[in-house]
Scaffold this motif. Sequence first.
Motif, short mmCIF file in Angstrom:
data_model
loop_
_atom_site.label_atom_id
_atom_site.label_comp_id
_atom_site.label_asym_id
_atom_site.label_seq_id
_atom_site.Cartn_x
_atom_site.Cartn_y
_atom_site.Cartn_z
N SER A 97 0.85 -1.19 0.00
CA SER A 97 0.00 0.00 0.00
C SER A 97 0.89 1.24 0.00
N GLN A 98 0.26 2.38 -0.22
CA GLN A 98 0.99 3.63 -0.30
C GLN A 98 1.47 4.06 1.08
N VAL A 99 2.68 4.54 1.13
CA VAL A 99 3.22 5.10 2.36
C VAL A 99 2.80 6.55 2.45
N SER A 100 2.36 6.94 3.64
CA SER A 100 1.91 8.31 3.82
C SER A 100 3.03 9.30 3.45
N GLY A 101 2.67 10.28 2.59
CA GLY A 101 3.64 11.28 2.17
C GLY A 101 4.44 10.90 0.95
N GLU A 102 4.28 9.67 0.49
CA GLU A 102 5.02 9.20 -0.68
C GLU A 102 4.09 9.15 -1.90
N SER A 103 4.59 9.63 -3.06
CA SER A 103 3.80 9.64 -4.29
C SER A 103 3.92 8.29 -5.02
N MET B 299 4.41 0.31 1.64
CA MET B 299 4.26 -0.33 2.96
C MET B 299 3.75 -1.75 2.79
#
Length: 470
Positions: free
Chosen positions: A82-88, A113
């Motif tokens: 899944s997407q890491v917070s703050g990462e595009s 993540m």
Amino acid sequence: MKTLSLLTLLLVLSSIIPLSSGPALASTGLIDSSSVEISLTKQNPDAARPGEPVELTFSVQNIGYNDLEDITLEITPEYPFSQVSGESLTKEISYLNARQDDDDAAIVKFKLMTDAAASEGTYEIDITTSAKTADGSSSKTTTTTKTFELEVRGKEYAQIVTISESNIDLAKEEPLDFIITNTGNSPLKNMVISWKDPKGVILPVYSDNTKYIKYLDAGESITIAYSVMADVNAVPGLYTLDINLTFEDYESNINTIETNAGLFVGGETDFDVSFSESNAGEISLSIANIGNNIAYSVKVSVPQQAGYSTTGSSSTIVGNLEKGDYTITSFNVINTQAAGTNSEDSSSAGKATAAPSGNKSAVTRSAGSGTDPTMKVQIEYTDAKGERITVQKDVPVQMTASAGVTGTGRAGKTNTSSGTSSYLLYLLIVVVAGAGVFLYRRKKQGVKMGTQKVEDKTSENNSGSGMLKN
């Protein structure tokens, strides 16, 4: 002329080869006028770990004949990523020259993540690339999607979930079990568990303190059993067990988990209660602490029960009893069963001849010739943990005849009459004996006086005969 012919031949061949080879290479798909090659050059860590981020490094290379501009790369994460917070999830490259070498390739990085509950295995992830050709007059956008495989390695972790005992007794062999659970997502191998009491009070018996576990799969548990014993001279209290667990991870690295647990040493004790003596309705009991633990605030009671009742206080506090100590306590107790038996005997004797032997038999039974029921004695005490414990004992007792006269009803009257008759009998014997002694002494004194008179008369006669001779 010959030289001219060779040059002409070379020109012809050079014009034929590009026309034929171009479409052939293009049909293979390896080389295109706008071709972008993407390669996964690095993954950190080498295998994604559950609950941890993973960084992916890609090499982007233009292997086509045309320069490219406005290149966009978009990664599409799927479970367990899944997407890491703050990462595009999108990266952009402004320009790529045609026919790049590996050293000229652009580098882009994505960070994802990994789900904490991910199982060990290989998962797929897609990257979509779009780019425009930079030919100066017109631009053409091409889009391609490529799939990559990412390895996820389960997380190795073990936990000492429970131990079977929270307290053990002094100088007593006790079982002690450790339940170990693999709470990670990967199998554990070559596990070694050991424990130690820093004070040396608690020690294993029949084995040392180390156990070996060859393999433990994810989510599984195993029980490690010990037999332990606490020093008989130990002070009751809470002791610390230092527990050490080592295991090998996926790459054969040794990992160590250190923890501790509390184990209480000490607890309950036991008592021996015996009948000491009985006198005039009062019985004495000996209470001994025969266990290995001290007993605090000891209270001894005679509870309500069939066969016995108490007059006055039915309980007494004797204080603390160390192991091996004893004390004596007394109670006023009535054998209600014996009192009922005496009533029946005296009633039966009254209906018959009321012979003294019948009364004597009734007194003997009330005196407790081994037929008295056992008496329940209750002991309450506080153990080393501060808990109040109750112990009940059945004590054989023997009530004396004087104890029987404390009964009430007809049994008491029968016993009183019997005692009075015995007293009068003893008094009569004393009077008769006294009279006999008196008469014997009078008779003896009378015989002595008669003998004295005879002697005096003989003396007088002898004196008269002498006077006549003169």
